[in-house]
Every structure is written in structure tokens, then in C-alpha cells.
Design an enzyme around this catalytic site. Structure first.
Site, PDB file in Angstrom:
ATOM      1  N   GLU A  12      22.844 -47.089   1.843  1.00  0.00           N
ATOM      2  CA  GLU A  12      22.414 -48.251   1.064  1.00  0.00           C
ATOM      3  C   GLU A  12      20.895 -48.366   1.016  1.00  0.00           C
ATOM      4  OE1 GLU A  12      23.299 -53.089   1.001  1.00  0.00           O
ATOM      5  OE2 GLU A  12      23.901 -51.895   2.732  1.00  0.00           O
ATOM      6  N   GLU A  53      28.814 -60.249  -1.774  1.00  0.00           N
ATOM      7  CA  GLU A  53      27.936 -60.323  -0.611  1.00  0.00           C
ATOM      8  C   GLU A  53      26.800 -61.290  -0.918  1.00  0.00           C
ATOM      9  OE1 GLU A  53      26.212 -57.064   2.526  1.00  0.00           O
ATOM     10  OE2 GLU A  53      25.234 -57.185   0.576  1.00  0.00           O
TER      11      GLU A  53
END
Length: 288
Positions: A162, A263
Site C-alpha cells: 500500500e 476505510e
């Protein structure tokens, strides 16, 4: 927006929503969060590493978490390896002082993921540190992430890499999609397995000023998981300026059909009030 209009706008989320229970429902104890998500129609969730700095929690703790998910009828879709995000470390994979703990955590995280049906494990890369060169850290990261990818592959899972935003993680070296994908390519070259993938977090890349449409067009074939939050603010869709529905449609058209992680921080501070944008009939995830 009417329910009909919302259902049309967010059609690409149907069967793919997964709630991040480390940031949503955080007003509740961890073991109560799967049931809270299920009560609102969600059947899938993801987690950052849920045991703080413990790389190898006891079996009783692990069993309690498993029971909370199974009792709620919620499947885990994604799990972070040891990340220590609670102390601002932004991961452990490339940090020499944390390398042993990262390696200790690999079999524990993989076993937990497998027991709850998760098909993805996210390895946060780690900040640059003063006692090692960037090249030394990158070499260590490749060694550790190769191990993690191999362990994930053994349960049929992918390893995610990520990019984070530079405001929250100034010492984190992966601030662009291209930087994260470069690490993905290195891992796949080292393992020959092809199970390292890019975790595309639209919020983090928006903070960094990336052209999100161009990122999708360039890297869609490398994406293994997607996470969303509006920008600015990192709150639920509709609170900022991103055309998240349009971006998700673009991703789907480009061939990405995997989970979409919610998220974000609820703007009101109450998670249950932050899902009006997503009609209930679109919240349940497809099995498997």
C-alpha cells in the site's frame, strides 16, 4: 439522494463491500464490532493488525476474535500483518529493529486469515529509519515480503502493498502508486508466484495529489484490493470532493472485481450513522 438513485450510483459496490473494523465502529470494543456491522447488513469486514504491538498473541485472544466473527456471520476479507500503526510506526517489514517480530508474525497472521476466510494480507512497508540506509531497508523488505508472499500463497491469498499519504506518514517511502507497484513487481519477480498486488487506497493517493483516473488506467491490472474514504477529511462518501462512485465504476470497467473496503472515519463520530450513502441491499458481500 433517493434510495433508487443511490442504488444506481453505487451499483459497483453491490456484493463487494467490506467494512474496516479498525477505523469504523471503533467506539465499540473490538469483539463487538462484527455484530454491529452485521446488524446494519454487512457480511464482510477487514482489519488492521488487531493486537497492537503483540506479534504473537495467545491462542485465547485469537479464538475470541474468531468467535466474534463467526457468531456475527461476518467473513474476514483482509488482515494486516503486524503494523504497529497505533504508535505511528507505519509498518515493520523494512525496519531492521522490527524484522524478527515481523517474521514471527507471518505464520500467526496467515493462520488467523485462513481461519476466517480472508484472501488478502496487507504488509505495511515501514518508515525510513536513521540507523539503516534506504537500500538496506529495501533489501530487508524484499526478503521479508518474499516470505510473507510465500506464506500467503500457501493459503491461496494475495499479499498487498500500500501507498500511504505523506501528511500522515512523511517518513514512509511509498507515497505514489508507482512506488508501491514497483515493490509489488519486485516481490513477484523474487517469488515467481504473482500473488503480490497493489492495495489501491483512493484517499491516500488523493491526499498526495495523484491523478486517480490515471492511476486506475495505468495500474488496474495490479490491484488486489481497494479502500475508499472521501477527501478531504477521510470521512464517508459524499462528505468531500471525490467522485468515488465514478472512480469505482472506472475500476470495474478496467477489470477489477474484488472487495471494496470502507476505510473511513464517520463524520458524526457514530459509525452506524455513516452508511446512508450505501443502501442496505448493496451492503452484503458475495461469499467466497
Amino acid at each position: 439522494m433517493s434510495d433508487v438513485t443511490a442504488a444506481s450510483a453505487w451499483a459497483s459496490v453491490k456484493g463487494r463491500a467490506t467494512v474496516n473494523l479498525s477505523i469504523l465502529f471503533s467506539e465499540l470494543p473490538l469483539l463487538e464490532r462484527p455484530a454491529a456491522a452485521a446488524a446494519l447488513g454487512f457480511t464482510a469486514a477487514e482489519l488492521w493488525w488487531p493486537f497492537g504491538t503483540e506479534s504473537t498473541p495467545g491462542e485465547a485472544e485469537l479464538d475470541q476474535l474468531r468467535k466474534a466473527f463467526s457468531d456475527a456471520g461476518v467473513r474476514l476479507t483482509g488482515l494486516n500483518f503486524l503494523d504497529d500503526l497505533s504508535v505511528g510506526a507505519k509498518g515493520t517489514a523494512s525496519v531492521p529493529a522490527e524484522s524478527d517480530r515481523f517474521r514471527e508474525n507471518i505464520p500467526v497472521a496467515v493462520a488467523l486469515a485462513e481461519s476466517l476466510g480472508a484472501g488478502a494480507l496487507n504488509a505495511i512497508y515501514g518508515n525510513r529509519v536513521p540507523d539503516a540506509t534506504a537500500a538496506e531497508q529495501d533489501e530487508l523488505a524484499l526478503e521479508n515480503l518474499t516470505r510473507a508472499a510465500q506464506a500467503a500463497h500457501a493459503i491461496g491469498a494475495v499479499l498487498l502493498i500500500e501507498a500511504l499519504n505523506r501528511n500522515d506518514a512523511p517518513d514512509y517511502p511509498l507515497h505514489t502508486a508507482a512506488a508501491a507497484v514497483e515493490v509489488v513487481d519486485r516481490i513477484n519477480a523474487a517469488t515467481g508466484l504473482g500473488n503480490a498486488k497493489f492495495l489501491l487506497d483512493l484517499y491516500h493517493l488523493a491526499v498526495n495529489g495523484e491523478d486517480l483516473e490515471a492511476v486506475i488506467d495505468t495500474h488496474a491490472d495490479k490491484v488486489g484490493h481497494v479502500q475508499i474514504a472521501d477527501f478531504p477529511g477521510r470521512n464517508e462518501p459524499g462528505t468531500g470532493t471525490l467522485d468515488l462512485a465514478g472512480l469505482l465504476d472506472r475500476l470495474t470497467a478496467a477489470g477489477y472485481t474484488g472487495p471494496i473496503g470502507l476505510e473511513y472515519k464517520p463524520a458524526s463520530g457514530v459509525s452506524a450513522d455513516s452508511f446512508e450513502w450505501l443502501p442496505r441491499e448493496l451492503r452484503a458481500a458475495q461469499a467466497g
